[in-house]
Design an enzyme around this catalytic site. Structure first.
Site, short mmCIF file in Angstrom:
data_model
loop_
_atom_site.label_atom_id
_atom_site.label_comp_id
_atom_site.label_asym_id
_atom_site.label_seq_id
_atom_site.Cartn_x
_atom_site.Cartn_y
_atom_site.Cartn_z
CD GLU A 81 -1.52 -0.20 3.87
OE1 GLU A 81 -2.52 0.27 3.82
OE2 GLU A 81 -1.89 -1.55 4.32
CB CYS A 113 -2.66 -4.79 6.16
SG CYS A 113 -2.00 -3.14 6.91
CG HIS A 236 -1.80 -7.09 10.25
ND1 HIS A 236 -0.89 -6.26 9.85
CD2 HIS A 236 -3.17 -5.63 10.42
CE1 HIS A 236 -1.47 -5.42 9.63
NE2 HIS A 236 -2.27 -5.09 10.14
N1 CAA Z 1 0.36 2.47 30.80
C1 CAA Z 1 0.41 1.74 30.27
N2 CAA Z 1 -0.70 1.67 29.09
C2 CAA Z 1 -1.64 2.88 28.84
C3 CAA Z 1 -1.11 4.07 28.92
C4 CAA Z 1 0.16 3.82 30.34
N3 CAA Z 1 0.13 5.05 30.68
N4 CAA Z 1 -1.51 5.26 28.97
C5 CAA Z 1 -2.62 4.43 27.51
N5 CAA Z 1 -2.35 3.04 27.52
C6 CAA Z 1 -2.83 2.07 27.31
C7 CAA Z 1 -4.90 2.23 27.18
O1 CAA Z 1 -4.93 1.75 28.04
C8 CAA Z 1 -5.13 1.38 25.67
O2 CAA Z 1 -4.81 -0.12 26.06
P1 CAA Z 1 -6.13 -0.84 25.52
O3 CAA Z 1 -6.90 -0.61 23.94
O4 CAA Z 1 -5.77 -2.30 25.93
O5 CAA Z 1 -6.41 -0.14 26.78
C9 CAA Z 1 -3.71 1.70 24.48
O6 CAA Z 1 -2.67 1.92 25.81
C10 CAA Z 1 -4.03 2.69 23.37
O7 CAA Z 1 -4.32 3.93 23.73
P2 CAA Z 1 -5.16 4.93 23.37
O8 CAA Z 1 -6.36 3.67 23.32
O9 CAA Z 1 -5.71 5.60 24.72
O10 CAA Z 1 -4.82 5.29 22.43
P3 CAA Z 1 -5.02 6.24 20.99
O11 CAA Z 1 -6.52 6.47 21.26
O12 CAA Z 1 -3.62 7.37 21.48
O13 CAA Z 1 -4.73 5.33 19.41
C11 CAA Z 1 -4.21 3.70 18.42
C12 CAA Z 1 -4.00 4.11 19.47
C13 CAA Z 1 -6.03 3.55 17.52
C14 CAA Z 1 -4.27 2.34 18.32
C15 CAA Z 1 -4.14 4.64 17.27
O14 CAA Z 1 -2.94 4.47 17.24
C16 CAA Z 1 -3.63 4.40 15.72
O15 CAA Z 1 -4.71 5.44 15.61
N6 CAA Z 1 -3.39 3.99 15.07
C17 CAA Z 1 -2.86 3.38 13.68
C18 CAA Z 1 -4.54 2.52 13.41
C19 CAA Z 1 -4.25 1.14 13.39
O16 CAA Z 1 -3.27 0.28 14.00
N7 CAA Z 1 -5.35 1.02 13.86
C20 CAA Z 1 -5.55 -0.80 13.79
C21 CAA Z 1 -6.60 -2.04 13.93
S1 CAA Z 1 -6.42 -1.54 11.63
C22 CAA Z 1 -5.19 -2.44 10.52
O17 CAA Z 1 -4.76 -3.32 11.49
C23 CAA Z 1 -5.06 -2.04 9.71
C24 CAA Z 1 -3.46 -1.37 10.12
O18 CAA Z 1 -2.40 -2.02 9.64
C25 CAA Z 1 -3.47 0.18 10.26
#
Ligand code: CAA
Length: 421
Positions: A81, A113, A236
Site C-alpha cells: 500500500e 495490509c 496481523h
Molecule cells: N501505561 C500503560 N498503558 C497505557 C498508558 C500508560 N500510561 N496509557 C494508555 N495506555 C494504554 C491504553 O489503555 C490502551 O490500551 P487498551 O487498548 O488495551 O486499553 C493503549 O495504551 C492505547 O491507548 P489509546 O487507545 O488511548 O491510544 P490512542 O487513542 O492514542 O490510539 C491507536 C491508539 C488507535 C491504535 C492509534 O495508535 C492509531 O490510530 N493507530 C493506527 C490505526 C491502527 O493501527 N489500527 C489497528 C487496526 S486496523 C489495522 O490493523 C490495519 C493497519 O495496519 C493500520
C-alpha cells in the site's frame, strides 16, 4: 499435493527510533507506547530507502539465504500500500534486479495490509491447479507505514519488507488449503487518498473492524475445520497489543462466550496469549507496523525460534486489510524449518541498525514528502542520509525513478550527515 512457504526473508531500513524517546518528546507516558501498544522500536526509512528498495533487498536475502535458483521463479507478486507509481508496479524492479526469466508473470496487488496475503492465496492456487509447471512463486510484502508526527497513529508507524517463496513440498510451512475462512465488508477505518503521503485512520473504529473481521473469517474457517489445536496463533500486528486483543477475541469465539471485564476467563485468555502469541512478536515490537508484511514478520520470528518441544506443528495465520478484507488460515510447521532459518539468523539485521535522534527522525519525515517529486535527487542523495552502499533510490529525474546499486567507497559513520537540513 503439499503447498506452502519454502523460503522467507525480510529487510528493514538502516535506522530506527526508540519508542520511549518518542513518547517523552510527545509528552506521553512511555508506558503507553511500550506496554499499552507493545512497541519498543520503530523502523524509519530514509528517502533513499523506498518500498522498491525494501522489496528488492528482502528478495535478494531470500534468494541468497535459501539458495534459490531465480530461473525457477515463474510468478512475482508484490503486495503493497506504498506503491511508487499509479501504473508501473514494484514487481518489475524486483524482476530486473533478480534477473528473472522474461517468461515470468510479475504484478502488484493492493488491499491495505491484506495485499500480500492475496498474493499468497493466488500463488497457492496457481501451484495447486497444476498450471505452474514446476515453477515457484515469489511473493513480497513491502511497505512504509506513515501517519505523520503528532498523530495518534505516529507510534504505530514502521517500514520493511518480507519476501516469501511459495512452492510444492515446502521446507518451512505447509498450508492446510482445504480449511480457510475469509471475510470482506466496505468500512472506512483506514485509508490513504491519492493526494496524501500519510495514512488516515479512525483508530478505535479500525480496531473494532479488525475484530469483527476476525470473527467473520474464523467462523467460516471453523465450518470446515471444526475446533483444532493450534500451537501458535499469528495475527496481523499493526502494534503488538493488537495481537493480544485479537487472541482474546479468538478464544472467545472458540468458546462461544464473550468475557466480562476482570473475569477469570479473560485472565486465562491473556495468559494463553502469553504462551501462544507473545513469544513470536519480538521482531514486530522492534520494527513497528509494516502493513502487508506484519503478519509474516511474526512467522519469521516463530520459524527462527521454533515451537515448544512436543507441540503440534499446526499454527494459525490471520491477515487483516483495512477497508476491509480478512483471511484465517492454518499451516503445519515443517520439521526442518528451524534448521533452515538458523543458518542465517535474520534478527541480526535489527541489531545492526543505527538509532535516530528525534530531530533526525523529524527531518526524515519532512523530506519524505519531497522524495517522489520531479528533481528530488538532492533530497534522496544517500550520502545526505549517511548511507553509502546498497541498492538505493536516488530520486526522480525526467519523471522517472532512478535506482542504483552503490558500492561503498567511504568509511563515514552512518549518522554523520543526518543533521543536514
Ligand atoms: N501505561 C500503560 N498503558 C497505557 C498508558 C500508560 N500510561 N496509557 C494508555 N495506555 C494504554 C491504553 O489503555 C490502551 O490500551 P487498551 O487498548 O488495551 O486499553 C493503549 O495504551 C492505547 O491507548 P489509546 O487507545 O488511548 O491510544 P490512542 O487513542 O492514542 O490510539 C491507536 C491508539 C488507535 C491504535 C492509534 O495508535 C492509531 O490510530 N493507530 C493506527 C490505526 C491502527 O493501527 N489500527 C489497528 C487496526 S486496523 C489495522 O490493523 C490495519 C493497519 O495496519 C493500520
Amino acid at each position: 499435493m503439499s503447498v506452502g512457504i519454502d523460503a522467507i526473508a525480510f529487510s528493514v531500513p538502516q535506522f530506527y527510533l526508540d519508542m520511549e524517546e518518542l513518547a517523552k518528546i510527545r509528552g506521553v507516558d512511555p508506558l503507553k507506547f511500550t506496554k499499552g501498544l507493545g512497541q519498543r522500536e520503530m523502523a524509519v526509512a530514509t528517502p533513499c530507502e523506498d518500498s522498491v528498495v525494501l522489496a528488492v533487498n528482502a528478495a535478494r536475502n531470500l534468494v541468497a539465504h535459501f539458495e534459490v535458483n531465480p530461473d525457477e521463479i515463474g510468478l512475482v507478486i508484490v503486495g503493497t500500500e506504498t506503491s511508487v507509481d499509479q501504473s508501473k508496479p514494484i514487481s518489475v524492479y524486483v524482476h530486473e534486479q533478480l534477473q528473472l526469466s522474461p517468461n515470468c508473470r510479475a504484478f502488484e496487488t493492493k488491499h491495505a495490509c491484506y495485499g500480500a496475503m492475496a498474493g499468497v492465496a493466488m500463488a497457492t492456487d496457481w501451484i495447486l491447479s497444476g498450471r505452474a509447471n514446476g515453477k515457484k512463486a515469489l511473493i513480497i510484502a513491502t511497505d512504509i507505514a506513515r501517519y505523520g508526527a503528532h498523530t495518534p497513529g505516529e507510534p504505530t508507524q514502521g517500514a520493511g519488507a518480507v519476501a516469501m517463496l511459495i512452492d510444492k513440498n515446502p521446507r518451512l510451512l505447509e498450508f492446510e488449503v482445504e480449511k480457510q475462512g475469509y471475510y470482506s465488508k466496505q468500512v472506512m477505518d483506514f485509508w490513504r487518498p491519492n493526494y496524501s503521503k500519510e495514512a488516515f485512520a479512525d483508530g478505535h473504529y479500525s480496531i473494532q473492524c479488525y475484530l469483527e473481521s476476525l470473527a467473520g473469517a474464523y467462523n467460516m474457517y471453523r465450518e470446515t475445520a471444526g475446533r483444532e489445536e493450534l500451537s501458535a496463533c499469528l495475527y496481523h500486528s499493526p502494534f503488538v497489543k493488537m495481537a493480544q486483543k485479537a487472541h482474546v477475541r479468538l478464544v472467545e469465539l472458540q468458546g462461544e462466550n464473550d468475557f466480562a471485564e476482570k473475569s477469570p476467563e479473560l485472565a486465562a485468555a491473556v495468559r494463553d496469549y502469553a504462551n501462544r502469541v507473545a513469544p513470536y512478536l519480538e521482531i514486530n515490537a522492534r520494527v513497528g507496523n509494516i502493513y502487508t508484511g506484519s503478519l509474516f514478520l511474526s512467522l519469521i520470528n516463530l520459524l527462527e525460534d521454533g515451537l515448544p518441544t512436543g507441540a503440534s506443528p499446526r499454527i494459525s495465520l490471520f491477515s487483516y486489510g483495512s477497508g476491509c478484507m480478512a483471511e484465517f488460515w492454518t499451516g503445519l510447521v515443517m520439521p526442518e524449518a528451524q534448521r533452515w532459518m538458523k543458518r542465517h539468523p535474520f534478527r541480526q539485521s535489527l541489531d545492526q541498525r543505527a538509532k535516530l535522534s528525534i530531530p533526525q527522525y523529524e527531518n526524515i519525515l519532512e523530506a519524505a514528502g519531497q522524495a517522489d517529486k520531479e528533481g528530488s535527487e538532492e533530497i534522496c542523495n544517500p550520502s545526505r542520509w549517511g548511507i553509502h552502499d546498497g541498492f538505493l533510490y536516488l530520486g526522480n529525474r525526467n519523471h522517472q525513478r532512478i535506482y542504483q546499486n552503490l558500492l561503498s567507497t567511504s568509511s563515514t559513520k552512518p549518522l554523520a550527515a543526518l543533521s543536514a537540513p
